[in-house]
Design an enzyme around this catalytic site. Structure first.
Site, PDB file in Angstrom:
ATOM      1  CG  HIS A 196       0.158   6.170  -0.501  1.00  0.00           C
ATOM      2  ND1 HIS A 196      -0.835   6.938  -1.065  1.00  0.00           N
ATOM      3  CD2 HIS A 196      -0.438   5.480   0.512  1.00  0.00           C
ATOM      4  CE1 HIS A 196      -1.992   6.700  -0.418  1.00  0.00           C
ATOM      5  NE2 HIS A 196      -1.776   5.824   0.531  1.00  0.00           N
ATOM      6  CG  HIS A 218      -1.843   1.126   1.345  1.00  0.00           C
ATOM      7  ND1 HIS A 218      -3.155   1.069   0.937  1.00  0.00           N
ATOM      8  CD2 HIS A 218      -1.668   2.386   1.815  1.00  0.00           C
ATOM      9  CE1 HIS A 218      -3.730   2.236   1.153  1.00  0.00           C
ATOM     10  NE2 HIS A 218      -2.842   3.056   1.680  1.00  0.00           N
ATOM     11  CD  GLU A 219       1.548   3.639   3.734  1.00  0.00           C
ATOM     12  OE1 GLU A 219       1.754   4.732   3.159  1.00  0.00           O
ATOM     13  OE2 GLU A 219       0.484   3.391   4.348  1.00  0.00           O
ATOM     14  CD  GLU A 221      -5.810   5.412   0.568  1.00  0.00           C
ATOM     15  OE1 GLU A 221      -4.892   6.247   0.766  1.00  0.00           O
ATOM     16  OE2 GLU A 221      -5.896   4.351   1.204  1.00  0.00           O
TER      17      GLU A 221
HETATM   18 CO    CO Z   1      -3.215   5.139   1.984  1.00  0.00          CO
END
Ligand code: CO
Length: 502
Positions: A268, A264-265, A294
């Site tokens: 980003h 997830h990160e 996101e």
């Molecule tokens: Co996030």
């Protein structure tokens, strides 16, 4: 005349970049605060951060910048310059709508409210938080009036996190969730359940770390322009497109804790690394919105990282690293376990289906709080009622119920919907990527992720803030956000995991 507009633009650029230097320096201090800072450093750090924030704010609200932007708006500029000036002017005018006395009051109330929330959580008592929260809501209503709005006061607050997002755009999305997800959830409940117990064996910290670095490298994260560290709560921050920091955490008895947050990160982080370097400190060098940010993390975490093809490549490596723990687990078992659906009380631990009920509940509550039709004192009861109705679960106490998120204590009303927008944009982009990239899934199964990263760079990252989320979505997929893509994505996935046919 032409020389003059060039000079003006260069003065504007240096002012903006000076403010960015201060903000990025704050980000370094903020990163350190969560990664390395010893406890006694907190007080000095708070004042250092406040000093830098004040200086940056002074530049960004200065009359000098206002005059420059006004003159530049009437000057002869190229397309990139025009867009930077247009967006800076919008920001400037928005900033100017809040009197400094209001900004001070809000900042003081935020500290008080956050402390009350920490205390209330410790004592597991919403009553301790309620008076501060009521004051915060009153301020947010005032803020909505100061910003101005045409249809709903909540629109003015949403705009801070997702420019252009409104109740009119979000209501149909959340009512779609209320109508279309429950039947899927019912079918899953009746299907053969998925076993994910192997995730809760002992997975040594160092090996978890080593694998996470391999995954980030596989995704294309540039370790010459970023690094990963440990922190209590995983996050991503950036000091420039050439210095992007992701953090993670390890629970040796729950491998999922690190694995999904790392991917997830990473998503980003890739977005931040893909922003145009030559637009440093300017709107076109900044991310489009929270929802689009996101969308990038959830694209990688959910669409790619929780997909079977991703694990066709990575699972044999993982199995070599943890031969005992995963001896009896096939790639297919692993994929199913990664997508187990289980209605629960805590938003941050929710699966891809039930997650959006958590967001929908907060969205409905926030609208009412801002309209004034829900008394903050009635929040715990409303919370329980909605969780029972939509997820069939009931919190035993405030800590696992209405006090679980930090957002309201920060005054972040309008933030939650960006999580759902992120997932929905991700699903729509994912469908488009499969059309645009020949044999995307077989490539993913071979560990070839470069083409996909290149596609995201070209379609999303390089534009910075040039387009609003809806404009970007239309440009990439030919239409604005359409929840049907997410619903199709979810149906496909759970057909593969649970064998349900919707
Ligand atoms: Co996030």
């Amino acid at each position: 005349m032409e020389k003059n507009s060039k000079q003006l633009y260069s003065t504007y650029t240096s002012l903006m970049q000076k403010a960015a230097d201060l903000n990025y320096a704050s980000a370094v201090l903020g990163w350190d605060l969560e990664v390395y800072m010893p406890p006694k450093g907190a007080e000095a750090r708070a004042r250092q951060l406040a000093t830098l924030a004040t200086q940056a704010h002074e530049i960004l609200t200065s009359n000098e910048l206002g005059r420059l932007l006004e003159e530049l708006s009437a000057s002869d500029l190229d397309d990139t310059e025009k867009n930077n000036v247009r967006l800076s002017r919008e920001d400037y005018e928005k900033n100017k709508k809040l009197p400094s006395s209001f900004v001070d009051e809000l900042s003081r109330q935020t500290s008080e409210c956050f402390n009350a929330w920490v205390e209330a959580r410790k004592k597991n008592d919403f009553g301790i938080f309620a008076p501060s929260l009521s004051k915060m809501i009153a301020l947010k209503r005032k803020q909505a009036e100061l910003y101005g709005y045409s249809a709903h006061p909540y629109d003015a607050l949403l705009d801070e996190y997702e420019k252009g997002a409104t109740v009119a755009l979000l209501d149909p999305i959340f009512s779609g969730i209320r109508q279309q997800l429950p039947p899927i959830l019912e079918q899953i409940k009746d299907a053969k359940q998925v076993d994910n117990s192997f995730f809760y064996q002992h997975f040594p910290k160092q090996k978890q770390w080593d694998f996470s670095i391999d995954v980030l490298k596989g995704m294309g994260f540039d370790f010459e322009a970023g690094r990963q560290d440990y922190s209590e709560h995983p996050f991503t921050t950036s000091f420039a497109a050439t210095d992007v920091r992701v953090t993670t955490r390890v629970d040796e008895h729950n491998y999922q804790s690190m694995l999904w947050s790392c991917i997830h990160e990473g998503g980003h982080g890739l977005y931040e690394q893909g922003l145009p370097e030559d637009q440093y400190g300017l709107p076109l060098g900044s991310p489009a919105s929270l929802g689009i940010h996101e969308s990038q993390s959830r694209f990688w975490e959910n669409c790619i990282g929780r997909g079977l093809d991703f694990w066709k490549f990575f699972y044999p490596k993982l199995q070599m690293l943890f031969p005992e723990q995963l001896a009896k687990v096939t790639a297919e078992d692993f994929f199913k376990a990664a997508n187990k659906v289980d209605p629960s009380l805590i938003r941050t631990e929710a699966d891809e289906v039930t997650y959006h009920f958590h967001v929908m509940i907060r969205y409905e509550i926030e609208k009412e709080l801002i309209l004034g039709t829900l008394d903050p004192m009635d929040l715990p009861a409303k919370w329980k009622e909605m969780y029972n109705k939509y997820l069939g679960v009931s919190a035993a106490d405030d800590k696992t119920g209405v006090l679980q998120d930090v957002h309201w204590s920060h005054g972040s009303f309008g933030y939650f919907p960006t999580y759902t927008l992120g997932s929905f944009y991700a699903a729509q982009f994912y469908a488009q990527a499969q059309k645009d990239i020949d044999g995307l899934l077989p490539k993913v199964a071979n560990g070839e992720l470069t083409g996909l990263l290149h596609w995201l760079r070209e379609k999303v990252h390089v534009h910075g803030r040039r387009y609003t989320s809806e404009e970007l979505c239309t440009q990439i997929t030919g239409k604005g956000l359409d929840p049907a893509y997410f619903l199709d994505y979810v149906k496909d996935k759970y057909r593969a995991v649970y064998g349900v046919n919707s």
